[in-house]
Design an enzyme around this catalytic site. Structure first.
Site, PDB file in Angstrom:
ATOM      1  N   GLN A  51       0.828  -1.202   0.000  1.00  0.00           N
ATOM      2  CA  GLN A  51       0.000   0.000   0.000  1.00  0.00           C
ATOM      3  C   GLN A  51       0.866   1.258   0.000  1.00  0.00           C
ATOM      4  O   GLN A  51       0.328   2.369  -0.121  1.00  0.00           O
ATOM      5  CB  GLN A  51      -0.926   0.016   1.228  1.00  0.00           C
ATOM      6  CG  GLN A  51      -1.954  -1.104   1.213  1.00  0.00           C
ATOM      7  CD  GLN A  51      -2.828  -1.158   2.457  1.00  0.00           C
ATOM      8  OE1 GLN A  51      -3.021  -2.204   3.059  1.00  0.00           O
ATOM      9  NE2 GLN A  51      -3.378  -0.023   2.861  1.00  0.00           N
ATOM     10  N   ARG A  84      -8.746  -0.741   8.370  1.00  0.00           N
ATOM     11  CA  ARG A  84      -9.603   0.424   8.171  1.00  0.00           C
ATOM     12  C   ARG A  84      -9.801   1.177   9.488  1.00  0.00           C
ATOM     13  O   ARG A  84     -10.906   1.603   9.803  1.00  0.00           O
ATOM     14  CB  ARG A  84     -10.955  -0.057   7.628  1.00  0.00           C
ATOM     15  CG  ARG A  84     -11.217   0.418   6.224  1.00  0.00           C
ATOM     16  CD  ARG A  84     -12.408  -0.281   5.617  1.00  0.00           C
ATOM     17  NE  ARG A  84     -12.890   0.451   4.463  1.00  0.00           N
ATOM     18  CZ  ARG A  84     -13.628  -0.070   3.502  1.00  0.00           C
ATOM     19  NH1 ARG A  84     -13.975  -1.347   3.555  1.00  0.00           N
ATOM     20  NH2 ARG A  84     -14.025   0.677   2.503  1.00  0.00           N
ATOM     21  N   CYS A  85      -8.692   1.345  10.231  1.00  0.00           N
ATOM     22  CA  CYS A  85      -8.840   1.863  11.585  1.00  0.00           C
ATOM     23  C   CYS A  85      -8.509   3.332  11.697  1.00  0.00           C
ATOM     24  O   CYS A  85      -8.700   3.908  12.753  1.00  0.00           O
ATOM     25  CB  CYS A  85      -7.949   1.087  12.548  1.00  0.00           C
ATOM     26  SG  CYS A  85      -6.201   1.486  12.363  1.00  0.00           S
ATOM     27  N   GLU A  99     -12.502   4.884   5.490  1.00  0.00           N
ATOM     28  CA  GLU A  99     -12.613   4.119   6.742  1.00  0.00           C
ATOM     29  C   GLU A  99     -13.779   4.515   7.621  1.00  0.00           C
ATOM     30  O   GLU A  99     -14.049   3.857   8.628  1.00  0.00           O
ATOM     31  CB  GLU A  99     -11.316   4.280   7.544  1.00  0.00           C
ATOM     32  CG  GLU A  99     -10.136   3.649   6.829  1.00  0.00           C
ATOM     33  CD  GLU A  99      -8.824   4.125   7.386  1.00  0.00           C
ATOM     34  OE1 GLU A  99      -8.005   3.272   7.731  1.00  0.00           O
ATOM     35  OE2 GLU A  99      -8.638   5.350   7.485  1.00  0.00           O
TER      36      GLU A  99
END
Lengths: 292, 161, 795
Positions: free
Chosen positions: C232, C379-380, C749
């Protein structure tokens, strides 16, 4: 992630299969739909010397009615039972269980016989076969045996099938009486094994009393369980709320669940009771609504 | 051993170990990488192909089981440069994000609407319940399949006066 | 002259769609390859002479390694090498630095410290042979006591897991605080009411459908290293590779091709990447390593595993006046969190959330355990999931204790619209927000009052129904360089834009999509700013050889930072275009106007030069002293974070007989500022809500007392299918970010941040009248059943 190496053969005739089985015994694994066997091979929990694919053998697939029995070829796929809608009113419990087995992709390949012989304590067909009093036709090079479902399931992944035998047919007696049944499954998501599941099959006499009741419990013991005390308690009874509640209580007591990530033993036992209770009500309603 | 089968309309004969998983046969032996591997316990459906028109998990099939049978992969959806209705549906309805589950989803969707041309939303969700998607939350996948079903219906009635 | 305004409006709309600028739900440009099955993922890469690598992993959570015997493995034809920690140690590669300033074993040397830890790597001609050989690598272990909770880890006398670290005499990793202790203590001292909550956010896993992997190709002749990698953040990874592996940075090319999801799982550097690279270097052939799902779940960057307890101080008017939170983080065997280096608890200190709380104090402690390393992922938004969960659960309980409807409690304490920009007690400056408005939209969409009536009627009959509310504010867009860096690399991001002579363009980015649709949305930004249709703008990401340096995509930062860079560079080109236009018009630059891709001289709106005309002129007809070309690069340092927000409402019905929870409705109103592509934004929210649903009800990685991992395959780690997943009803409000060039905030997110509390609050709301105040996630049917039975409730 991939199987260890093995030999492979796909005989065109049952005799050849049986001859190979008597030759190889425990070194062989029979391959039907592969949806239970192949995952085991991939995890290397099973490492047979030879895999015998029965996919080409004739005469062991299909559903038909004959002489008071519904006869299901062992290699019949789950999806074909799902679509056998003419079983509605006769073997509701099969029609209710079939779509709940694993997921639609698995059902396109997996077979009833394969699943029964695999005998996962959380496998759905085991409880269903116990509830409907099925018999299993098994063949070897030495001949044929007919094994009642009751007693067939001995332990986790352990059945009365000998290593030189293959199941060819499942026979379910269907009388002329009004019957109803259902399958209730607590699963955490589609594709998960049952946390608890119950199969119920009830036949009513002309007098409206319960002529016979079959109750199979799934995932609450070392093998599929026939709730015989609950069944006996219902035989000959009026299908009242009280009788059903008592049978459900007995069925709960027949369960031998283990605590695990899915819940405590007490939880599973209680869900078994609740499901049998709900299932019996549905079964009786269906039987009462059935055409004479 | 030799295994002979039809894939996307073309006959193929390959020499593989019997233990070869069909998904590996397709990806490695045939070099067709549109079919994906997402798990190791037959739970995700990323490897879905059509076997004689029925969606199955190619990670849970051994190569010899293909003998004499017909396989369809995502690469076989478009015909002569023309997209299948299911592919159009996924594009128009934003039915894909990362694309990894998409080949499997499209094949399941196509088979579903062929067997059931007017599925309800529940029937679609039930039908794709063997295929995991991590990105889309399934809402637009349902719409994509509905889109394809509607397009098929229009096409089928188009020729009717 | 008569103007048919409807026709004109239709034409204008058609032009708007054709341009594909901001606000258009443009169908995705990247779809073509995926729907043809021509996506190019790392496992699709096949290079001549390529070898395959399989990792041998520890079955024990904690054990000393007495010896490794690879002889049987090496004897299999087709096996090229078995790499162990001992071999790596000779090249000083057995340990590597983590993104959090710790070290992590590449391959275990002295001990294994979690079940699944990498012990040896087998490299062979095919992956089947590699796996056969891996089964024959024999490791002699001496099991040690395993520590499976952070409470055990920090208890006095606990066995020291990181005994190889000089100076490490216990299992404590960090102690970190934020906020103002004195002000908070004072607030609690004068509180009329204090409401507390102790809760656990369990270990879950991003589990993208594509696992991690790489193909490392080190050319022995040229020294060039080409590494295809599920990354990523390819540029950051490249620089770290150069530093860690001692490879010359100019020789390293990392190509992150199509990624099958990321969700933060593809941010850390995993041992597999390092060994594959080292193996390729030593052997002189490309080496491919692709995890299987078990590898992925048992060893790669997990998420959460966060114990939280805290209280809210409330005054006599029901106003929140103080917030205290204590955190204990289970970071596994190595502190490998991917988060901005100055923050040990990520951005948890957003925990005051949507509420005007004047004093807050957060105390965070981290501990080592015998589990896989990680914590910040899935996705925090850098621990914002944990913070948002905690405050929304605490506010729910506060409402119950105040005897109020949870909506009322929130409305009474929301930061009001006129308070922005808002300085939070924990150090954030919120850019913009209108929380009451989002709440109102959500309530109207749901039909809230009717459902409360229904709930009251059902409750009277003993039926269980709940309505859950969550009003989250989260913080994304890391971030301003002086405050935000990953391993020292400042968190700016970049965009390089070139317009070709024929007026088409190519945009190269430092961020990296894993499915978020950048090839479409970033082209839309260029379309909006420069008037080049989005269909004419090619977007490139992921190849470090031909994109500008950026920190990658995670924590919802692409739009806030990369999107800003794109708008800024497009405006630079727009402004150069004015100079060229002035030359073409023979006018003064100050008199040149620009709108929607057309330049004109002030006062002559019908005499235009298009951006395409200008582009051509940039190569053919330039004013004196101006360089040719129409191209630029911007490295954008954001002045602040951005603060998306929303209100989510969930309705559930509970089966008293089985404890099963059925989600009846989900209403999600999101405000992410300006929406570049509404269709893509909604897709992101659908996905995030589904992950939140999974986390709330079924996703779990847990461990038994011996440290055996339960949840290391998809039979045990449960991901929702289309059947369980609820339908979602989406709404929106738009409160632009005042500091962002296009007013956008980021949204990837938000739904995973905000929804778990909504789902859990719904269940608690169904049960709170029975005195139940907490059930930890995942809320499985057996837990609900047990809670009901504990209060004497049966079917």
């Amino acid at each position: 992630m991939f199987p260890a190496a093995f030999d492979y053969i796909a005989p065109g005739a049952l005799d050849e299969v049986l001859s190979l089985l008597s030759q190889h015994g425990d070194d062989a694994k029979v391959l039907a739909g592969g949806q239970s066997l192949i995952p085991l091979l991939k995890l290397r929990f099973a490492a047979p010397v030879i895999v015998i694919d029965i996919g080409r053998v004739d005469g062991i697939e299909g559903i038909r009615r004959e002489n008071g029995h519904v006869r299901i070829g062992a290699r019949t796929r789950h999806r074909d039972v799902e679509r056998a809608t003419d079983l509605r009113g006769t073997l509701d419990v099969l029609l209710d269980a079939a779509p709940l087995i694993s997921d639609p992709l698995i059902r396109n390949m997996g077979t009833v016989g394969g699943s029964v012989c695999h005998a996962d304590p959380a496998g759905d067909w085991g409880a269903v076969m116990l509830a409907v009093g099925a018999e299993f036709v098994v063949k070897s090079a030495g001949g044929e045996r007919v094994l009642p479902a009751a007693g067939f399931f001995e332990g986790p992944f352990t059945t009365g099938l000998h290593s030189d035998e293959v199941m060819t047919e499942i026979r379910i007696p269907v009388g002329t009486g009004k019957s109803g049944g259902t399958y209730l499954k607590l699963e955490r998501k589609v594709g998960d094994f049952a946390s608890v599941a119950t199969a119920v099959h009830v036949v009513l006499g002309d007098d409206g009393r319960i002529a016979s009741a079959g109750i199979g419990l799934c995932a609450v013991g070392a093998h599929s369980i026939k709730a015989t005390a609950a069944e006996a308690a219902l035989a000959g009874q009026e299908p009242t709320d009280a009788a059903i509640a008592e049978a459900a209580r007995l069925a709960g007591e027949a369960a031998e669940p283990k605590a695990d990530i899915r819940g405590s033993a007490e939880y599973k036992r209680d869900v078994a009771r609740v499901f049998v209770q709900r299932g019996l009500h549905t079964a009786v309603d269906r039987a009462q609504g059935a055409a004479a | 051993m030799k295994v002979t089968f039809e894939i996307n309309g073309a006959e193929k004969s390959v020499d593989v170990e019997p233990r070869t998983l069909v998904v590996d046969l397709i990806r490695t032996k045939l070099g067709m990488t549109g079919t994906h591997i997402g798990c190791d316990t037959s739970n995700c459906g990323a490897c879905t192909v059509l076997l004689d028109g029925r969606p199955v998990k190619s990670c849970t099939l051994l190569a010899p089981m293909l003998e004499g049978r017909k396989v369809t992969t995502v690469e076989g959806l478009a015909k002569g440069g023309k997209l299948d209705a299911i592919q159009v549906g996924f594009h128009e309805e934003h039915g894909l994000q990362c694309g990894f589950c998409t080949p499997g989803m499209m094949l399941v969707g196509k088979a579903l609407i062929e067997a059931n041309p007017h599925p309800t939303e529940d029937e679609i969700r039930w039908g794709i319940s063997g295929n995991i998607c991590r990105c889309t939350g399934y809402m637009n996948i349902v719409k994509a399949i509905q889109h394809a079903a509607a397009a098929n219906a229009t096409e089928n009635t188009a020729g009717v006066a | 002259m008569a103007v048919d305004t409807a026709e004109a409006a239709e034409a204008a709309e058609a032009a708007r769609q054709a341009m594909g600028g901001i606000g258009v739900s443009l169908a995705r440009k990247e779809d073509a390859r995926f729907i043809h099955g021509q996506g190019h993922y790392v496992d699709d890469v096949v290079l001549p002479g390529m070898l395959h690598m399989v990792i041998v992993r520890s079955p024990h959570a904690h054990a000393r390694i007495k010896g490794i015997d690879s002889s049987a493995a090496m004897a299999i034809p087709g096996v090229i090498a078995v790499v162990t920690g001992e071999l790596l140690a000779q090249h000083k590669l057995a340990w590597m630095p983590t993104l959090s300033g710790d070290t992590q074993a590449v391959l275990a040397t002295d001990k294994v410290r979690f079940q699944g830890q990498e012990v040896a790597c087998v490299i062979a001609e095919t992956k089947y042979i590699a796996e056969d050989a891996a089964a024959l690598v024999s490791v002699d272990y001496e099991p040690l006591q395993a520590i499976t909770t952070p409470q055990q880890a920090i208890a006095p006398g606990a066995v020291v897991i990181r005994d190889e670290k000089e100076g490490q005499t216990d299992n404590k990793i960090y102690h970190w605080e934020a906020g103002d202790k004195d002000a908070t203590d004072a607030a609690f001292a004068r509180a009329a009411k204090v409401v507390s909550l102790e809760t656990f956010y369990p270990r879950c896993h991003p589990s993208p459908l594509e696992t991690c992997g790489c193909v490392a190709d080190l050319d022995p002749v040229t020294g060039n290293a080409t590494i295809y990698m599920t990354s990523q953040a390819p540029h950051a990874h490249r620089t770290l590779f150069a530093i860690v592996a001692g490879l010359p940075e100019e020789k390293i090319r990392i190509i992150s091709p199509d990624l099958g999801g990321g969700f933060g799982n593809k941010v850390p550097i995993y041992p597999g990447y390092v060994v594959a690279t080292a193996a390729s270097l030593l052997i002189g052939r490309p080496v491919k390593w692709i995890e299987d799902r078990t590898d992925n779940l048992i060893s790669t960057g997990f998420a959460r595993d966060y114990y939280m307890d805290g209280s809210i101080a409330i005054d006599e008017n029901g106003k929140f006046i103080g917030l205290r939170v204590n955190l204990l983080s289970d970071n596994g065997a190595f502190f490998a969190d991917a988060q901005p280096s100055k923050f040990k608890a990520g951005l948890f200190h957003i925990v005051t959330g949507s509420y005007d709380i004047p004093a807050a104090h957060i105390v965070a402690n981290g501990a080592y355990t015998n589990k896989a390393p990680g914590g910040v992922a899935y996705r925090c938004s850098f621990r914002v999931t944990e913070a948002s969960y905690f405050i929304e659960r605490l506010v729910e309980n506060a409402a119950v204790e105040l005897g109020q409807d949870p909506v009322t409690t929130r409305l009474n304490n929301f930061i009001q619209p006129e308070a922005f920009p808002y300085q939070s007690a924990s150090g954030f400056e919120y850019d913009s927000g209108d929380y009451p408005r989002a709440m109102k939209v959500a309530l109207d969409m749901l039909g809230y009052d009717e459902l409360r009536k229904e709930q009251a009627e059902k409750r009277a009959k003993g039926e269980l129904m709940g309505i859950g509310v969550a009003s989250f504010t989260e913080v994304v867009g890391a971030g301003k360089g002086k405050d935000y860096d990953i391993a020292g690399l400042r968190m700016f991001d970049s965009a390089e834009l070139r317009v070709h002579p024929t007026g088409k363009a190519i945009l190269k980015l430092g961020v990296k999509s894993q499915g978020q649709g950048h090839e479409t949305t970033f082209a839309q930004i260029v379309a909006e700013e420069l008037g080049i249709p989005a269909s004419d703008v090619e977007v490139r990401e992921g190849d470090t050889d031909n994109t500008p340096f950026g920190l990658g995509t995670y924590a919802s930062r692409s739009t806030p930072v990369g999107g800003a860079a794109t708008a800024v560079v497009a405006r630079k080109l727009r402004d150069k275009g004015k100079i060229i236009a002035a030359h073409l018009f023979e006018a003064d630059v100050a008199d040149i106007e620009f709108a929607k891709g057309k330049y004109n001289v002030k006062g002559s709106p019908d005499n235009v030069k298009t951006i395409q005309d200008i582009a051509f002129a940039a190569y053919t007809n330039l004013p004196e002293g101006i360089e040719a070309g129409l191209e630029g690069v911007t490295y954008y340092d954001p002045p602040n974070m951005t603060f998306p927000f929303g209100t989510y409402l969930v309705v559930v019905d509970i089966d008293k007989g089985t404890g099963q929870v059925k989600v009846r409705r989900v209403v999600a109103v999101d405000d992410c500022g300006v929406r570049i592509n509404p269709m893509i934004v909604e897709g992101q929210i659908h996905g995030g809500l589904t992950e939140g649903f999974g986390i709330a009800f079924m996703e779990l990685i847990t461990f038994d007392d011996e440290g055996n991992c339960i949840g290391s395959n998809f039979m045990d780690y449960l991901i929702p299918t289309a059947w369980e997943t609820p339908r979602f009803e989406l709404g929106e409000t738009v409160t632009p970010s005042p500091h962002h060039p296009i007013g956008a905030k980021g949204v990837g997110e938000s739904a995973t941040v905000g929804s778990p509390a909504a789902f859990v609050n719904a269940v608690i709301d169904a049960l709170s009248h029975l005195g139940i105040t907490n059930i930890d996630m995942p809320i499985t049917s057996d837990k609900v059943w047990a809670a009901l039975r504990s209060k004497g409730v049966t079917e």
